[in-house]
Design a protein around this motif. Structure first.
Motif, PDB file in Angstrom:
ATOM      1  N   THR A  73       1.029  -1.014  -0.087  1.00  0.00           N
ATOM      2  CA  THR A  73       0.329  -0.626   0.270  1.00  0.00           C
ATOM      3  C   THR A  73       0.765   1.251  -0.027  1.00  0.00           C
ATOM      4  O   THR A  73       1.910   1.375  -0.257  1.00  0.00           O
ATOM      5  CB  THR A  73      -0.827   0.012   1.566  1.00  0.00           C
ATOM      6  OG1 THR A  73       0.003   0.146   2.260  1.00  0.00           O
ATOM      7  CG2 THR A  73      -1.622  -1.128   1.212  1.00  0.00           C
ATOM      8  N   ALA A  74       0.438   2.420   0.280  1.00  0.00           N
ATOM      9  CA  ALA A  74       1.237   3.768   0.032  1.00  0.00           C
ATOM     10  C   ALA A  74       1.643   3.878   1.489  1.00  0.00           C
ATOM     11  O   ALA A  74       3.251   4.019   1.142  1.00  0.00           O
ATOM     12  CB  ALA A  74      -0.453   4.397  -0.206  1.00  0.00           C
ATOM     13  N   THR A  75       1.542   3.168   2.596  1.00  0.00           N
ATOM     14  CA  THR A  75       1.630   3.336   3.471  1.00  0.00           C
ATOM     15  C   THR A  75       2.532   1.960   4.138  1.00  0.00           C
ATOM     16  O   THR A  75       3.502   2.337   5.306  1.00  0.00           O
ATOM     17  CB  THR A  75       0.952   3.730   5.020  1.00  0.00           C
ATOM     18  OG1 THR A  75      -0.383   2.887   4.761  1.00  0.00           O
ATOM     19  CG2 THR A  75       0.463   4.769   4.259  1.00  0.00           C
ATOM     20  N   GLY A  76       2.710   1.100   3.661  1.00  0.00           N
ATOM     21  CA  GLY A  76       3.398   0.179   3.649  1.00  0.00           C
ATOM     22  C   GLY A  76       2.936  -2.105   2.814  1.00  0.00           C
ATOM     23  O   GLY A  76       2.645  -1.798   1.956  1.00  0.00           O
ATOM     24  N   VAL A  77       2.739  -2.112   4.345  1.00  0.00           N
ATOM     25  CA  VAL A  77       2.495  -3.599   3.507  1.00  0.00           C
ATOM     26  C   VAL A  77       1.641  -4.408   3.782  1.00  0.00           C
ATOM     27  O   VAL A  77       1.500  -4.193   5.401  1.00  0.00           O
ATOM     28  CB  VAL A  77       3.947  -4.572   3.350  1.00  0.00           C
ATOM     29  CG1 VAL A  77       3.313  -6.409   3.555  1.00  0.00           C
ATOM     30  CG2 VAL A  77       4.610  -3.244   2.447  1.00  0.00           C
ATOM     31  N   VAL A  78       1.003  -4.949   3.647  1.00  0.00           N
ATOM     32  CA  VAL A  78      -0.343  -5.752   3.938  1.00  0.00           C
ATOM     33  C   VAL A  78      -0.531  -7.306   4.232  1.00  0.00           C
ATOM     34  O   VAL A  78      -0.211  -7.464   2.758  1.00  0.00           O
ATOM     35  CB  VAL A  78      -1.831  -5.682   3.520  1.00  0.00           C
ATOM     36  CG1 VAL A  78      -2.990  -6.408   4.904  1.00  0.00           C
ATOM     37  CG2 VAL A  78      -2.559  -4.099   4.019  1.00  0.00           C
ATOM     38  N   VAL A  79      -0.134  -8.413   4.861  1.00  0.00           N
ATOM     39  CA  VAL A  79      -0.009  -9.755   4.357  1.00  0.00           C
ATOM     40  C   VAL A  79      -1.116 -11.063   5.096  1.00  0.00           C
ATOM     41  O   VAL A  79      -1.680 -10.666   6.449  1.00  0.00           O
ATOM     42  CB  VAL A  79       0.978 -10.529   5.685  1.00  0.00           C
ATOM     43  CG1 VAL A  79       1.267 -12.113   5.560  1.00  0.00           C
ATOM     44  CG2 VAL A  79       2.332  -9.676   4.450  1.00  0.00           C
ATOM     45  N   GLY A  80      -2.510 -11.369   4.462  1.00  0.00           N
ATOM     46  CA  GLY A  80      -3.212 -12.350   5.169  1.00  0.00           C
ATOM     47  C   GLY A  80      -2.533 -13.699   5.731  1.00  0.00           C
ATOM     48  O   GLY A  80      -1.803 -13.595   4.480  1.00  0.00           O
TER      49      GLY A  80
END
Length: 113
Positions: A73-80
């Motif tokens: 994302t614009a602000t970092g990382v998302v992991v499911g």
């Protein structure tokens, strides 16, 4: 933007694998000195608090984990992540939201459903 595990920053993949293995020093090495980890609504704000959390979080349970997706994302990382085990409910889907500092170290992790 959706991404693969292999394309994630090394600090994120190291954090995730070290957390699963309860390797405190490896987790702490991925974080900025002032990093904050939020899990189950509780903030862990020092190396000592985060280290204790890594060593003891869900340690009374046996479970397996599967990465279900990742995005930048614009602000970092998302992991499911999908968990199955002997904890109450037996199944959980979590999202790890990482904020990265300059240089790639992790300054914040929020873990939530």
């Amino acid at each position: 933007m959706t991404t693969t595990w292999d394309e994630l920053p090394d600090t994120v993949t190291t954090f995730m694998t070290a957390l699963d293995a309860r390797e405190v020093d490896r987790v702490l090495a991925t974080l900025t000195p002032d990093a904050v980890v939020t899990d189950e609504g509780h903030d862990y704000t020092s190396a000592e608090q985060i280290g204790t959390w890594v060593a003891t979080a869900a340690s009374e349970y046996t479970y397996t984990t599967t990465v279900t997706g990742a995005s930048v994302t614009a602000t970092g990382v998302v992991v499911g992540q999908h968990l199955e085990g002997d904890f109450p409910g037996g199944v959980a889907d979590l999202h790890y939201r990482f904020t990265l500092a300059d240089g790639g170290s992790i300054s914040q992790v929020v873990i939530e459903p």
